[in-house]
Design a protein around this motif. Structure first.
Motif, PDB file in Angstrom:
ATOM      1  N   ILE A 199      -1.165  -5.320  -1.884  1.00  0.00           N
ATOM      2  CA  ILE A 199       0.192  -4.182  -1.852  1.00  0.00           C
ATOM      3  C   ILE A 199       0.989  -4.663  -0.642  1.00  0.00           C
ATOM      4  O   ILE A 199       0.304  -4.915   0.295  1.00  0.00           O
ATOM      5  CB  ILE A 199      -0.456  -2.754  -1.433  1.00  0.00           C
ATOM      6  CG1 ILE A 199      -1.305  -2.298  -2.636  1.00  0.00           C
ATOM      7  CG2 ILE A 199       0.573  -1.950  -1.346  1.00  0.00           C
ATOM      8  CD1 ILE A 199      -0.822  -2.351  -4.295  1.00  0.00           C
ATOM      9  N   ARG A 200       2.246  -4.633  -0.896  1.00  0.00           N
ATOM     10  CA  ARG A 200       3.175  -4.944  -0.051  1.00  0.00           C
ATOM     11  C   ARG A 200       4.266  -3.795   0.246  1.00  0.00           C
ATOM     12  O   ARG A 200       4.936  -3.824  -0.608  1.00  0.00           O
ATOM     13  CB  ARG A 200       3.737  -6.402   0.143  1.00  0.00           C
ATOM     14  CG  ARG A 200       2.862  -7.468   0.247  1.00  0.00           C
ATOM     15  CD  ARG A 200       2.300  -7.605   1.632  1.00  0.00           C
ATOM     16  NE  ARG A 200       1.287  -8.599   2.002  1.00  0.00           N
ATOM     17  CZ  ARG A 200       0.040  -8.286   1.935  1.00  0.00           C
ATOM     18  NH1 ARG A 200      -0.256  -7.150   1.550  1.00  0.00           N
ATOM     19  NH2 ARG A 200      -0.752  -9.270   2.045  1.00  0.00           N
ATOM     20  N   GLN A 209      -0.769 -13.468  -0.825  1.00  0.00           N
ATOM     21  CA  GLN A 209      -0.577 -12.717  -2.125  1.00  0.00           C
ATOM     22  C   GLN A 209       0.464 -13.252  -3.227  1.00  0.00           C
ATOM     23  O   GLN A 209       1.772 -13.333  -2.712  1.00  0.00           O
ATOM     24  CB  GLN A 209      -0.762 -11.145  -1.943  1.00  0.00           C
ATOM     25  CG  GLN A 209      -1.631 -10.874  -0.996  1.00  0.00           C
ATOM     26  CD  GLN A 209      -2.935 -10.476  -1.611  1.00  0.00           C
ATOM     27  OE1 GLN A 209      -3.201 -10.756  -2.903  1.00  0.00           O
ATOM     28  NE2 GLN A 209      -3.817  -9.668  -1.388  1.00  0.00           N
ATOM     29  N   ARG A 230      -3.310  -6.719   5.982  1.00  0.00           N
ATOM     30  CA  ARG A 230      -2.323  -7.183   6.917  1.00  0.00           C
ATOM     31  C   ARG A 230      -1.051  -6.271   7.203  1.00  0.00           C
ATOM     32  O   ARG A 230      -0.596  -6.515   8.191  1.00  0.00           O
ATOM     33  CB  ARG A 230      -1.894  -8.482   6.742  1.00  0.00           C
ATOM     34  CG  ARG A 230      -3.060  -9.578   6.869  1.00  0.00           C
ATOM     35  CD  ARG A 230      -2.814 -11.263   6.124  1.00  0.00           C
ATOM     36  NE  ARG A 230      -3.146 -10.890   4.698  1.00  0.00           N
ATOM     37  CZ  ARG A 230      -2.942 -12.042   3.722  1.00  0.00           C
ATOM     38  NH1 ARG A 230      -2.925 -13.162   4.470  1.00  0.00           N
ATOM     39  NH2 ARG A 230      -3.244 -11.604   2.551  1.00  0.00           N
ATOM     40  N   PRO A 231      -0.462  -5.889   6.330  1.00  0.00           N
ATOM     41  CA  PRO A 231       0.763  -4.955   6.725  1.00  0.00           C
ATOM     42  C   PRO A 231       0.423  -3.960   7.454  1.00  0.00           C
ATOM     43  O   PRO A 231       1.150  -3.394   8.022  1.00  0.00           O
ATOM     44  CB  PRO A 231       1.293  -4.393   5.056  1.00  0.00           C
ATOM     45  CG  PRO A 231       0.640  -5.407   4.068  1.00  0.00           C
ATOM     46  CD  PRO A 231      -0.611  -6.056   4.697  1.00  0.00           C
TER      47      PRO A 231
HETATM   48  O1  C5P Z   1      -3.875  -8.455   3.900  1.00  0.00           O
HETATM   49  P1  C5P Z   1      -3.996  -7.824   2.443  1.00  0.00           P
HETATM   50  O2  C5P Z   1      -3.312  -6.716   2.150  1.00  0.00           O
HETATM   51  O3  C5P Z   1      -3.408  -9.062   1.582  1.00  0.00           O
HETATM   52  O4  C5P Z   1      -5.588  -7.755   2.173  1.00  0.00           O
HETATM   53  C1  C5P Z   1      -5.950  -7.471   0.903  1.00  0.00           C
HETATM   54  C2  C5P Z   1      -7.341  -7.180   0.802  1.00  0.00           C
HETATM   55  O5  C5P Z   1      -7.739  -6.870  -0.636  1.00  0.00           O
HETATM   56  C3  C5P Z   1      -8.229  -8.270   1.240  1.00  0.00           C
HETATM   57  O6  C5P Z   1      -9.562  -7.597   1.942  1.00  0.00           O
HETATM   58  C4  C5P Z   1      -8.745  -8.993   0.123  1.00  0.00           C
HETATM   59  O7  C5P Z   1     -10.216  -9.496   0.161  1.00  0.00           O
HETATM   60  C5  C5P Z   1      -8.530  -7.984  -0.940  1.00  0.00           C
HETATM   61  N1  C5P Z   1      -8.404  -8.174  -2.420  1.00  0.00           N
HETATM   62  C6  C5P Z   1      -7.151  -9.181  -2.827  1.00  0.00           C
HETATM   63  N2  C5P Z   1      -7.010  -9.169  -3.937  1.00  0.00           N
HETATM   64  C7  C5P Z   1      -8.105  -9.139  -4.978  1.00  0.00           C
HETATM   65  C8  C5P Z   1      -9.270  -8.478  -4.435  1.00  0.00           C
HETATM   66  C9  C5P Z   1      -9.440  -8.142  -3.171  1.00  0.00           C
HETATM   67  O8  C5P Z   1      -6.502  -9.194  -2.078  1.00  0.00           O
HETATM   68  N3  C5P Z   1      -7.820  -9.578  -6.107  1.00  0.00           N
END
Ligand code: C5P
Length: 250
Positions: A199-200, A209, A230-231
């Motif tokens: 999600i962003r 991502q 991170r956001p």
């Molecule tokens: O920093 P960010 O928002 O990208 O973090 C996303 C979180 O969701 C991380 O903890 C990552 O391990 C988790 N995640 C993901 N994509 C997936 C499953 C889990 O980014 N498909």
């Protein structure tokens, strides 16, 4: 507590408690300081493989003492007896949600679901822990998947088949990307709980991502909870970043 009651209770939480802040940090101190900086808006936090490997169950106890709900994302994948026992242990630890791979198969999912169905209801939250199934890691491409397990099925076919199986085995919901959400909802219907990472907020860096959605887009497509790292965690004021996203959702 039966599945429908648990899902209804989780869905009744306000928007700021349906954002799961990913504490992707390597030490207990960093995790606790981040959780404190989220302030009173912070509801759920994700404890994943990195933090749990570094800081163990103790970090969960400390986070719970800060009034956090724990999304324990350890993605269990093992024989049914072991997975059932691990799910029971995560309930005893006080997790609000735990995760496993749907590719474990029917017996392991049923064992974990049975363990959590019997778990006691937490006196603070009024809920037992929820079991969420991961279908296929979104980091896997069609090509990589072909190397692991060649098949004529597309990734979407596999994701949808595993999602139906997980629900049929008693899992409370699924973890899935925003890109897969509409297709998955069409297949599993409105009942399963869906937790969505990647999600962003509009204008934020995508980082590593690839297929991102804004919080509003993901909720509109049928997500119940959002995992956001991170956001929020790399914002100058993580509490303010979390509150801003929650305000957008509310
Ligand atoms: O920093 P960010 O928002 O990208 O973090 C996303 C979180 O969701 C991380 O903890 C990552 O391990 C988790 N995640 C993901 N994509 C997936 C499953 C889990 O980014 N498909």
């Amino acid at each position: 507590m039966d599945r429908a009651q648990l899902i209804a209770k989780l869905r009744s939480l306000p928007a700021d408690r349906r954002i799961i802040t990913a504490l992707d940090v390597p030490t207990m101190d960093q995790a606790l300081s981040l959780a404190e900086r989220l302030g009173t808006a912070g509801g759920f936090v994700k404890v994943g493989l990195e933090l749990f490997s570094a800081a163990g169950p103790e970090v969960v106890h400390h986070l719970k003492s800060l009034d956090r709900d724990i999304f324990l994302d350890l993605k269990y994948h093992d024989i049914p007896n072991t997975v059932g026992a691990a799910a029971r242990a995560s309930a005893a630890l006080g997790a609000s949600m735990c995760t496993m791979h749907a590719s474990n198969g029917r017996a392991a999912m049923e064992a974990a679901a049975a363990a959590l169905a019997e778990a006691r209801v937490d006196s603070r939250t009024g809920r037992r822990p929820a079991l969420l199934a991961v279908t296929i890691l979104t980091s896997l491409s069609e090509q990589e998947m072909g190397e692991v397990s060649p098949s004529l099925d597309t990734l979407q076919d596999r994701i949808q088949r595993l999602a139906r199986l997980a629900w049929d085995c008693g899992c409370d919901g699924l973890v899935c990307s925003a890109a897969d959400l509409p297709g998955l909802r069409a297949v599993v219907g409105p009942e399963p709980l869906i937790v969505t990472p990647g999600i962003r907020p509009a204008g934020a860096e995508a980082g590593d991502q690839h297929r991102v959605a804004t919080p509003g887009q993901a909720m509109d497509a049928g997500a119940d909870f959002l995992v956001i790292g991170r956001p929020i965690t790399q914002a100058p004021d993580p509490g303010a970043a979390l509150r801003a996203i929650a305000a957008e959702l509310a």
